[in-house]
Design a protein around this motif. Structure first.
Motif, mmCIF file in Angstrom:
data_model
loop_
_atom_site.group_PDB
_atom_site.id
_atom_site.type_symbol
_atom_site.label_atom_id
_atom_site.label_comp_id
_atom_site.label_asym_id
_atom_site.label_seq_id
_atom_site.Cartn_x
_atom_site.Cartn_y
_atom_site.Cartn_z
ATOM 1 N N LEU A 92 0.818 -1.218 0.000
ATOM 2 C CA LEU A 92 0.000 0.000 0.000
ATOM 3 C C LEU A 92 0.847 1.262 0.000
ATOM 4 O O LEU A 92 0.533 2.220 -0.707
ATOM 5 C CB LEU A 92 -0.948 0.019 1.196
ATOM 6 N N GLY A 93 1.907 1.274 0.793
ATOM 7 C CA GLY A 93 2.776 2.448 0.826
ATOM 8 C C GLY A 93 3.375 2.730 -0.541
ATOM 9 O O GLY A 93 3.447 3.874 -0.981
ATOM 10 N N GLY A 94 3.785 1.665 -1.231
ATOM 11 C CA GLY A 94 4.328 1.822 -2.572
ATOM 12 C C GLY A 94 3.300 2.348 -3.552
ATOM 13 O O GLY A 94 3.608 3.169 -4.416
ATOM 14 N N GLU A 95 2.060 1.885 -3.425
ATOM 15 C CA GLU A 95 0.998 2.379 -4.309
ATOM 16 C C GLU A 95 0.723 3.856 -4.063
ATOM 17 O O GLU A 95 0.548 4.630 -5.000
ATOM 18 C CB GLU A 95 -0.284 1.570 -4.104
ATOM 19 N N ILE A 96 0.680 4.245 -2.797
ATOM 20 C CA ILE A 96 0.457 5.655 -2.462
ATOM 21 C C ILE A 96 1.595 6.498 -3.033
ATOM 22 O O ILE A 96 1.364 7.528 -3.672
ATOM 23 C CB ILE A 96 0.332 5.843 -0.942
ATOM 24 N N LEU A 97 2.831 6.049 -2.810
ATOM 25 C CA LEU A 97 3.997 6.774 -3.311
ATOM 26 C C LEU A 97 3.953 6.898 -4.828
ATOM 27 O O LEU A 97 4.189 7.978 -5.387
ATOM 28 C CB LEU A 97 5.274 6.063 -2.861
ATOM 29 N N GLN A 98 3.636 5.821 -5.532
ATOM 30 C CA GLN A 98 3.578 5.846 -6.992
ATOM 31 C C GLN A 98 2.516 6.830 -7.483
ATOM 32 O O GLN A 98 2.745 7.563 -8.450
ATOM 33 C CB GLN A 98 3.291 4.447 -7.544
ATOM 34 N N ARG A 99 1.375 6.862 -6.849
ATOM 35 C CA ARG A 99 0.310 7.779 -7.273
ATOM 36 C C ARG A 99 0.708 9.241 -7.048
ATOM 37 O O ARG A 99 0.412 10.105 -7.878
ATOM 38 C CB ARG A 99 -0.995 7.448 -6.572
ATOM 39 N N LEU A 100 1.386 9.494 -5.934
ATOM 40 C CA LEU A 100 1.839 10.864 -5.679
ATOM 41 C C LEU A 100 2.917 11.267 -6.681
ATOM 42 O O LEU A 100 2.928 12.400 -7.174
ATOM 43 C CB LEU A 100 2.321 11.014 -4.239
ATOM 44 N N MET A 101 3.824 10.351 -7.005
ATOM 45 C CA MET A 101 4.860 10.653 -8.005
ATOM 46 C C MET A 101 4.235 10.880 -9.377
ATOM 47 O O MET A 101 4.653 11.774 -10.111
ATOM 48 C CB MET A 101 5.905 9.543 -8.052
ATOM 49 N N TYR A 102 3.229 10.094 -9.733
ATOM 50 C CA TYR A 102 2.536 10.275 -10.997
ATOM 51 C C TYR A 102 1.881 11.663 -11.061
ATOM 52 O O TYR A 102 1.974 12.356 -12.078
ATOM 53 C CB TYR A 102 1.490 9.177 -11.194
ATOM 54 N N ALA A 103 1.242 12.054 -9.969
ATOM 55 C CA ALA A 103 0.598 13.377 -9.923
ATOM 56 C C ALA A 103 1.632 14.482 -10.064
ATOM 57 O O ALA A 103 1.399 15.485 -10.753
ATOM 58 C CB ALA A 103 -0.187 13.535 -8.621
ATOM 59 N N ALA A 104 2.786 14.308 -9.425
ATOM 60 C CA ALA A 104 3.847 15.315 -9.524
ATOM 61 C C ALA A 104 4.353 15.423 -10.956
ATOM 62 O O ALA A 104 4.538 16.527 -11.488
ATOM 63 C CB ALA A 104 4.993 14.956 -8.578
ATOM 64 N N LYS A 105 4.573 14.286 -11.582
ATOM 65 C CA LYS A 105 5.057 14.293 -12.964
ATOM 66 C C LYS A 105 4.013 14.901 -13.891
ATOM 67 O O LYS A 105 4.343 15.695 -14.781
ATOM 68 C CB LYS A 105 5.406 12.876 -13.413
ATOM 69 N N ALA A 106 2.742 14.570 -13.678
ATOM 70 C CA ALA A 106 1.668 15.081 -14.532
ATOM 71 C C ALA A 106 1.549 16.600 -14.451
ATOM 72 O O ALA A 106 1.170 17.243 -15.434
ATOM 73 C CB ALA A 106 0.343 14.428 -14.145
ATOM 74 N N ARG A 107 1.897 17.183 -13.326
ATOM 75 C CA ARG A 107 1.802 18.640 -13.218
ATOM 76 C C ARG A 107 3.111 19.333 -13.618
ATOM 77 O O ARG A 107 3.212 20.551 -13.540
ATOM 78 C CB ARG A 107 1.376 19.058 -11.812
ATOM 79 N N GLY A 108 4.112 18.548 -14.003
ATOM 80 C CA GLY A 108 5.344 19.123 -14.529
ATOM 81 C C GLY A 108 6.534 19.125 -13.595
ATOM 82 O O GLY A 108 7.592 19.648 -13.951
ATOM 83 N N ASP A 109 6.400 18.539 -12.409
ATOM 84 C CA ASP A 109 7.556 18.457 -11.509
ATOM 85 C C ASP A 109 8.632 17.579 -12.145
ATOM 86 O O ASP A 109 8.319 16.587 -12.808
ATOM 87 C CB ASP A 109 7.157 17.863 -10.150
ATOM 88 N N ARG A 110 9.884 17.942 -11.932
ATOM 89 C CA ARG A 110 10.999 17.168 -12.487
ATOM 90 C C ARG A 110 11.695 16.314 -11.440
ATOM 91 O O ARG A 110 12.467 15.426 -11.778
ATOM 92 C CB ARG A 110 12.016 18.108 -13.112
#
Length: 132
Positions: free
Chosen positions: A74-92
């Motif tokens: 679950l922790g990995g899934e949460i982390l992956q979703r947050l990283m995806y959101a960051a990438k989608a908004r343009g974070d590098r």
């Protein structure tokens, strides 16, 4: 999800993990930055069991999973979703402050440590980052 929607689900998980288990003072755990963050919450049916937040500056924090749900991905899934959101908004890059006991978890997800170990709320931490 935004804090006004996430609060009822994320706050109880964070209180159990950080305040009850780790003895972090409640006034340090809940802060004014929640309102500006994107929050992820994991559920078991309708019960919230894990959470994390993405700050506007690209930091991930307040990663918490209830004890009986740890080690199940679950922790990995949460982390992956947050990283995806960051990438989608343009974070590098994503930066986070990992509790030292959780460093191996973040290393397994592609993060690298930097800087010295320091204490926050009486708990040793290591700054970590990952390019997106």
């Amino acid at each position: 999800m935004q804090w006004e929607k996430a609060r009822a689900h994320a706050a109880p998980v964070r209180l159990v993990v950080f305040v009850e288990e780790q003895r972090v003072p409640a006034d340090l755990e809940m802060d004014e930055r929640d309102a500006g963050c994107l929050h992820a919450v994991a559920f078991d049916d309708e019960r919230p069991v894990g959470t994390g937040r993405l700050l506007p500056d690209g930091h991930i924090g307040r990663m918490a999973v209830l004890k009986e749900y740890r080690g199940k991905g679950l922790g990995g899934e949460i982390l992956q979703r947050l990283m995806y959101a960051a990438k989608a908004r343009g974070d590098r890059e994503i930066v986070l402050s990992a509790q030292v006991r959780a460093v191996a978890f973040y290393l397994a997800h592609g993060f690298e440590g930097f800087g010295p170990v320091y204490e926050e709320a009486g708990i040793p931490h290591q700054d970590m980052r990952r390019a997106l």
